[in-house]
Design an enzyme around this catalytic site. Structure first.
Site, PDB file in Angstrom:
ATOM      1  N   HIS A  19       0.267   7.357  -8.139  1.00 57.00           N
ATOM      2  CA  HIS A  19       0.519   6.464  -9.079  1.00 57.00           C
ATOM      3  C   HIS A  19       1.342   6.945 -10.157  1.00 57.00           C
ATOM      4  O   HIS A  19       2.030   6.043 -10.904  1.00 57.00           O
ATOM      5  CB  HIS A  19      -0.830   5.720  -9.638  1.00 57.00           C
ATOM      6  CG  HIS A  19      -0.796   4.201  -9.787  1.00 57.00           C
ATOM      7  ND1 HIS A  19       0.149   3.505  -9.125  1.00 57.00           N
ATOM      8  CD2 HIS A  19      -1.249   3.683 -10.520  1.00 57.00           C
ATOM      9  CE1 HIS A  19       0.053   2.195  -9.368  1.00 57.00           C
ATOM     10  NE2 HIS A  19      -0.863   2.245 -10.150  1.00 57.00           N
ATOM     11  N   ASN A  66      -1.176  -1.110 -16.227  1.00 56.82           N
ATOM     12  CA  ASN A  66      -1.179  -2.531 -16.223  1.00 56.82           C
ATOM     13  C   ASN A  66      -0.465  -3.331 -17.592  1.00 56.82           C
ATOM     14  O   ASN A  66      -0.568  -4.432 -17.700  1.00 56.82           O
ATOM     15  CB  ASN A  66      -2.334  -3.102 -15.900  1.00 56.82           C
ATOM     16  CG  ASN A  66      -3.529  -2.947 -16.803  1.00 56.82           C
ATOM     17  OD1 ASN A  66      -3.292  -2.028 -17.800  1.00 56.82           O
ATOM     18  ND2 ASN A  66      -4.548  -3.519 -16.621  1.00 56.82           N
ATOM     19  N   ASP A  91       6.036   4.216  -8.184  1.00 56.96           N
ATOM     20  CA  ASP A  91       5.441   4.374  -6.707  1.00 56.96           C
ATOM     21  C   ASP A  91       5.504   3.313  -5.823  1.00 56.96           C
ATOM     22  O   ASP A  91       5.478   2.003  -6.723  1.00 56.96           O
ATOM     23  CB  ASP A  91       4.125   5.033  -6.937  1.00 56.96           C
ATOM     24  CG  ASP A  91       3.175   3.854  -7.698  1.00 56.96           C
ATOM     25  OD1 ASP A  91       3.437   3.588  -8.645  1.00 56.96           O
ATOM     26  OD2 ASP A  91       2.194   3.422  -6.750  1.00 56.96           O
ATOM     27  N   ASN A 112       1.161  -3.561 -10.645  1.00 55.88           N
ATOM     28  CA  ASN A 112       0.718  -4.094 -11.685  1.00 55.88           C
ATOM     29  C   ASN A 112       1.796  -3.401 -12.993  1.00 55.88           C
ATOM     30  O   ASN A 112       1.983  -4.373 -14.095  1.00 55.88           O
ATOM     31  CB  ASN A 112      -0.790  -3.372 -12.243  1.00 55.88           C
ATOM     32  CG  ASN A 112      -1.828  -4.185 -11.548  1.00 55.88           C
ATOM     33  OD1 ASN A 112      -1.646  -5.228 -11.271  1.00 55.88           O
ATOM     34  ND2 ASN A 112      -2.996  -3.528 -11.321  1.00 55.88           N
TER      35      ASN A 112
END
Length: 241
Positions: A19, A66, A91, A112
């Site tokens: 991520h 997020n 990603d 997110n």
């Protein structure tokens, strides 16, 4: 000014996560081009320099994924920039590991960080998606993206990040197809502009044995004069002649 925003999660425990490939990308650019040391501003770590004659700010939001848009949106408004001046690097599950794609605008695809940027920055920013692959099962996605890259991933990850850093000026100049070619070639793929070789023409289908026999059986025109004609007439002519 152009903002290159790498997305990820802050903290050592997330540093090598799939991520966090966005963070890794801007780190590689910062090292390669002698940008300023990382400093804290806009709820982020920022570094400034130039690429392709343009002033560039690298930004790594420290708000967690997020809420990435809070940080990038604050920087955008401070410098009176528009969404078109932002490139987000992040990603992408739906791309094979090592593959890259870039576009302006579009959907968030369930990411997110991109949802947050859409909310705080608008939609018309450029999005550089770096493939991390899909685990194949929706229930495994969370652990996949928050899991560290495997040692074997270094075979494509390191060349990808190195090529991106080396050709970051193309990113700033919006030379997107050229950049995609460079990244594809670095990771062993074909360039985007390369056309596959033409398929050889299909061989003429062989005739079936029956078809060949029929062709063979078709009588050829017999000679009407000469010794051969006389001989054939005696052999095949009507009885009684």
């Amino acid at each position: 000014m152009i903002i290159l925003a790498g997305l990820g999660n802050p903290g050592a425990q997330y540093q090598k996560n799939r991520h966090n490939i966005g963070f890794m990308a801007v780190d590689a650019i910062q090292r390669r081009h002698g940008f300023s040391p990382w400093a804290k501003k806009f709820k982020a770590e920022i570094s400034e320099g130039t690429l392709g004659g343009e002033k560039v700010m690298l930004i790594k939001p420290q708000t967690f994924m997020n809420l990435s848009g809070e940080s990038v949106g604050e920087a955008m408004r401070f410098y009176k920039l528009s969404p078109e001046d932002i490139v987000a690097i992040y990603d992408e599950l739906d791309l094979m590991p090592g593959k890259a794609r870039i576009k302006t605008g579009g959907g968030h695809g369930g990411h997110n960080g991109i949802k947050s940027l859409d909310a705080h920055c608008g939609l018309n920013y450029r999005r550089l998606r770096l493939g991390i692959g899909h685990p194949g099962d929706k229930s495994k996605v969370h652990n996949h993206v928050l899991g560290d890259f495997a040692k074997s991933d270094a075979e494509w990850l390191e060349p990808l990040l190195e090529a991106l850093a080396e050709n970051a000026d193309m990113l700033v100049r919006s030379e997107d197809s050229q950049l995609m070619n460079k990244l594809a070639l670095a990771t062993g793929g074909k360039g985007e502009d390369e056309k596959p070789a033409k398929a050889p023409k299909a061989a003429k289908p062989a005739q079936s044995h029956i078809h060949q026999a029929r062709n063979f059986a078709q009588p050829k025109k017999l000679p009407e004069k000469g010794p051969m004609a006389e001989m054939l007439k005696k052999m095949f002519g009507p009885k009684g002649d």
